[in-house]
Design a protein around this motif. Structure first.
Motif, mmCIF file in Angstrom:
data_model
loop_
_atom_site.group_PDB
_atom_site.id
_atom_site.type_symbol
_atom_site.label_atom_id
_atom_site.label_comp_id
_atom_site.label_asym_id
_atom_site.label_seq_id
_atom_site.Cartn_x
_atom_site.Cartn_y
_atom_site.Cartn_z
ATOM 1 N N ASN A 2 16.441 19.047 -1.912
ATOM 2 C CA ASN A 2 15.704 20.267 -1.578
ATOM 3 C C ASN A 2 14.200 20.022 -1.477
ATOM 4 N N VAL A 3 13.741 18.884 -2.024
ATOM 5 C CA VAL A 3 12.316 18.533 -1.909
ATOM 6 C C VAL A 3 11.890 18.536 -0.446
ATOM 7 N N PHE A 4 12.797 18.141 0.446
ATOM 8 C CA PHE A 4 12.471 18.027 1.862
ATOM 9 C C PHE A 4 13.035 19.172 2.698
ATOM 10 N N ALA A 5 13.372 20.271 2.037
ATOM 11 C CA ALA A 5 13.946 21.409 2.761
ATOM 12 C C ALA A 5 13.013 21.909 3.858
ATOM 13 N N GLN A 6 11.714 21.809 3.617
ATOM 14 C CA GLN A 6 10.720 22.286 4.589
ATOM 15 C C GLN A 6 10.014 21.137 5.300
ATOM 16 N N GLY A 7 10.616 19.946 5.276
ATOM 17 C CA GLY A 7 10.022 18.808 5.958
ATOM 18 C C GLY A 7 9.422 17.809 4.976
ATOM 19 N N LYS B 86 5.147 19.047 -2.374
ATOM 20 C CA LYS B 86 6.440 19.311 -3.013
ATOM 21 C C LYS B 86 6.981 18.040 -3.654
ATOM 22 N N LEU B 87 6.790 16.909 -3.010
ATOM 23 C CA LEU B 87 7.231 15.632 -3.559
ATOM 24 C C LEU B 87 6.496 15.342 -4.862
ATOM 25 N N GLU C 259 5.368 17.424 -6.964
ATOM 26 C CA GLU C 259 5.844 18.341 -7.994
ATOM 27 C C GLU C 259 7.156 17.863 -8.620
ATOM 28 N N GLN C 260 8.023 17.281 -7.814
ATOM 29 C CA GLN C 260 9.402 17.053 -8.250
ATOM 30 C C GLN C 260 9.745 15.582 -8.510
ATOM 31 N N ALA C 261 9.015 14.656 -7.925
ATOM 32 C CA ALA C 261 9.377 13.245 -8.025
ATOM 33 C C ALA C 261 8.604 12.533 -9.134
ATOM 34 N N LEU C 262 9.154 11.415 -9.585
ATOM 35 C CA LEU C 262 8.417 10.507 -10.449
ATOM 36 C C LEU C 262 7.561 9.605 -9.580
ATOM 37 N N SER C 263 6.298 9.495 -9.905
ATOM 38 C CA SER C 263 5.411 8.574 -9.216
ATOM 39 C C SER C 263 5.444 7.241 -9.949
ATOM 40 N N VAL C 264 5.524 6.151 -9.196
ATOM 41 C CA VAL C 264 5.611 4.816 -9.789
ATOM 42 C C VAL C 264 4.253 4.154 -9.740
ATOM 43 N N SER C 265 3.761 3.727 -10.898
ATOM 44 C CA SER C 265 2.487 3.027 -10.985
ATOM 45 C C SER C 265 2.704 1.531 -10.772
ATOM 46 N N LYS C 266 1.808 0.911 -10.029
ATOM 47 C CA LYS C 266 1.880 -0.535 -9.786
ATOM 48 C C LYS C 266 1.029 -1.326 -10.779
ATOM 49 N N LEU C 267 0.393 -0.618 -11.713
ATOM 50 C CA LEU C 267 -0.474 -1.268 -12.701
ATOM 51 C C LEU C 267 0.319 -1.688 -13.928
ATOM 52 N N ASN C 268 -0.362 -2.434 -14.826
ATOM 53 C CA ASN C 268 0.230 -2.852 -16.097
ATOM 54 C C ASN C 268 1.515 -3.638 -15.893
ATOM 55 N N LEU C 269 1.458 -4.615 -15.001
ATOM 56 C CA LEU C 269 2.657 -5.393 -14.673
ATOM 57 C C LEU C 269 2.877 -6.558 -15.615
ATOM 58 N N THR C 270 1.950 -6.829 -16.498
ATOM 59 C CA THR C 270 2.112 -7.964 -17.395
ATOM 60 C C THR C 270 2.456 -7.500 -18.793
ATOM 61 N N ASN D 217 0.822 -1.218 0.000
ATOM 62 C CA ASN D 217 0.000 0.000 0.000
ATOM 63 C C ASN D 217 0.850 1.259 0.000
ATOM 64 N N THR D 218 2.152 1.098 0.082
ATOM 65 C CA THR D 218 3.070 2.234 0.105
ATOM 66 C C THR D 218 3.114 2.918 -1.254
ATOM 67 N N GLN D 219 3.050 4.242 -1.259
ATOM 68 C CA GLN D 219 3.220 5.000 -2.506
ATOM 69 C C GLN D 219 4.713 5.094 -2.803
ATOM 70 N N ILE D 220 5.092 4.793 -4.043
ATOM 71 C CA ILE D 220 6.501 4.733 -4.420
ATOM 72 C C ILE D 220 6.849 5.905 -5.323
ATOM 73 N N TRP D 221 7.993 6.537 -5.019
ATOM 74 C CA TRP D 221 8.471 7.701 -5.756
ATOM 75 C C TRP D 221 9.944 7.518 -6.094
ATOM 76 N N ILE D 222 10.392 8.222 -7.139
ATOM 77 C CA ILE D 222 11.815 8.222 -7.489
ATOM 78 C C ILE D 222 12.294 9.655 -7.627
ATOM 79 N N LEU D 223 13.418 9.940 -6.974
ATOM 80 C CA LEU D 223 14.061 11.248 -7.049
ATOM 81 C C LEU D 223 15.495 11.081 -7.523
ATOM 82 N N ASN D 224 16.021 12.124 -8.135
ATOM 83 C CA ASN D 224 17.433 12.174 -8.475
ATOM 84 C C ASN D 224 18.231 12.605 -7.238
ATOM 85 N N LYS D 225 19.503 12.260 -7.221
ATOM 86 C CA LYS D 225 20.345 12.585 -6.065
ATOM 87 C C LYS D 225 20.441 14.082 -5.796
ATOM 88 N N ALA D 226 20.159 14.903 -6.800
ATOM 89 C CA ALA D 226 20.251 16.354 -6.631
ATOM 90 C C ALA D 226 18.994 16.961 -6.011
#
Length: 213
Positions: free
Chosen positions: A189-194, A199-200, A202-213, A177-186
């Motif tokens: 700053n996404v978490f500069a304010q907590g 903000k996440l 806006e800046q991260a790639l969201s990973v879809s769990k669908l279409n696995l076949t 049930n965890t939402q999965i995201w991918i960020l670049n090492k740079a």
């Protein structure tokens, strides 16, 4: 709790200390850092080729490589503490600490986890995120993510095919049930304010769990 996986490829980069400083500052016991294997896992691969041991032995050694990188991360920032069990993770959370997971003890105790190189720290970060009921899993990558659009979630299988996440990730990430995201090492700053979800998004790639076949 949020889980943040820091890949071993970040070692030696100026971004890694920034990530550690940021995560320690905002954690308040709500962030679990999962270490990659990095040069320690590379040494295991070389040792396996030399000694000709099987994948089960190499898997054990690779988990210890993650432990080593985790200990290194904690050594880089004295405000971090380590945890190697669910109880220790909970205790460090109650103490409002920044937490680095040392995975070998928990993973070796689970006979359902395949003992091969298909399962890397990516898959294990999804495994621990599911186990502790984490709301969000963030995979921090050194690879550029410029070729992907943030307008819509990226299919998990696409990221596997592109080598962004490991081949076994769907087995561990699809059922959580965890939402999965991918960020670049740079992108620390996404978490500069907590732990800011907007903000996440806006800046991260969201990973879809669908279409696995």
């Amino acid at each position: 709790m949020w889980v943040v996986k820091l890949g071993g490829s970040l070692l030696g980069s100026p971004e890694l200390p920034r990530w550690l400083d940021t995560l320690v500052r905002i954690s308040d016991g709500k962030v679990l850092i999962v270490p990659g294997g990095g040069m320690f896992a590379d040494a295991v691969r070389e040792a396996q080729d030399t000694a000709l041991v099987n994948d089960a032995v190499a898997h054990h050694l690779a988990l210890l490589a993650m432990d080593q990188f985790g200990l290194l991360l904690a050594g880089m920032n004295p405000r971090l503490v380590t945890a190697s069990s669910e109880l220790e993770i909970a205790e460090r959370g109650w103490q409002h600490r920044g937490i680095v997971w040392l995975p070998s003890r928990m993973v070796l105790a689970d006979e359902n986890i395949p003992k091969n190189w298909q399962v890397t720290s990516d898959s294990l970060s999804a495994w621990i995120a599911d186990k502790i009921g984490s709301e969000h899993l963030i995979l921090v990558k050194s690879k550029t993510l410029a070729g992907y659009s943030k307008a819509s979630p990226i299919a998990m299988q696409t990221l596997i095919a592109d080598g962004v996440i490991d081949n076994a990730f769907a087995e561990f990430g699809a059922g959580t049930n965890t939402q999965i995201w991918i960020l670049n090492k740079a992108d620390s700053n996404v978490f500069a304010q907590g732990l800011n979800l907007e903000k996440l998004k806006e800046q991260a790639l969201s990973v879809s769990k669908l279409n696995l076949t």
